[in-house]
Design an enzyme around this catalytic site. Sequence first.
Site: not given
Ligand SMILES: [Zn+2]
Length: 289
Positions: A82, A104
């Site tokens: 994540d 990300d």
């Molecule tokens: Zn998140």
Amino acid sequence: MPIVTTNELLIKAREGNYAVAAFNTNNLEYTQAIVQAASELHAPVIVAATEYELHYMGGYAFVAMVKAIARDVKIPIAIHLDHGPSYEEVIRCLRYGMTSVMYDGSLLPLEQNIANTRKIVEAAHACGVTVEGEIGVIGQAADAHEGEGAAIDADLVGLADPDECVQFVQETKVDSFAAAIGNAHGLYKRKPELHFELLDEIYGRTNTPLVLHGGTGIPTEDVQKAITKGVAKINFSTVMRKGVIEALRASLDANPNELNYMKLLAPATQRMVDIAKEHIIMCMSEGKA
Ligand SMILES: [Zn+2]
């Protein structure tokens, strides 16, 4: 049972109009609770960890633990990074044996986010691992330990731009992506306002499974409406943390003389099973394994 990639799960989720719940784990009991909940509901599930959580558990230990627990059940499970912060961390996670990674780069300028994500997609796809990207900044709502002062309103978070989403997907070849549509991480100060027209436009133009971050506290009807509009994976982290800490505190307070560690943890683990089940049902993935 099968350890699969996230995208194997997300493609089926889109076809079946449900979402797959992704839960962050911190340790053995967390992971047992997530897998038990999904198994009892016969649902696919994604077990996830951030870099910070991996640092705590150890990357190889995390993957080995999920795989070992998965041996006893018959549901498909993906093992997911994540919010991967860098190319290096993603590559380490490929080596650990994860089947799914998120990169990300949402805080970077678009061109840099695209360049980094594309490089990661190339490396991950070479190993049969699927990739989630992020575009538009999904900020942090108030977190339990930060208090109101540190809160950012979800409204102030940068919403994803549909043109940028199209460019991002075309140029990176990501398998799924998180787009900021009014959601935020942590605990919402007030009811979050999801921008459904924006979601419609983004999914309509990218035709790529979308991931909803900050699942904690979004009303069920909004979660389910988002699913009908292209969301295929929903992340839950804060809700489990809050629940397990409350249950653990209550267990310790209620049994001040108990020296059996497993007995003290049991109610906290059970609370996580209950929370995971509630959110799997919210995602409408019960019975979809
Ligand atoms: Zn998140």
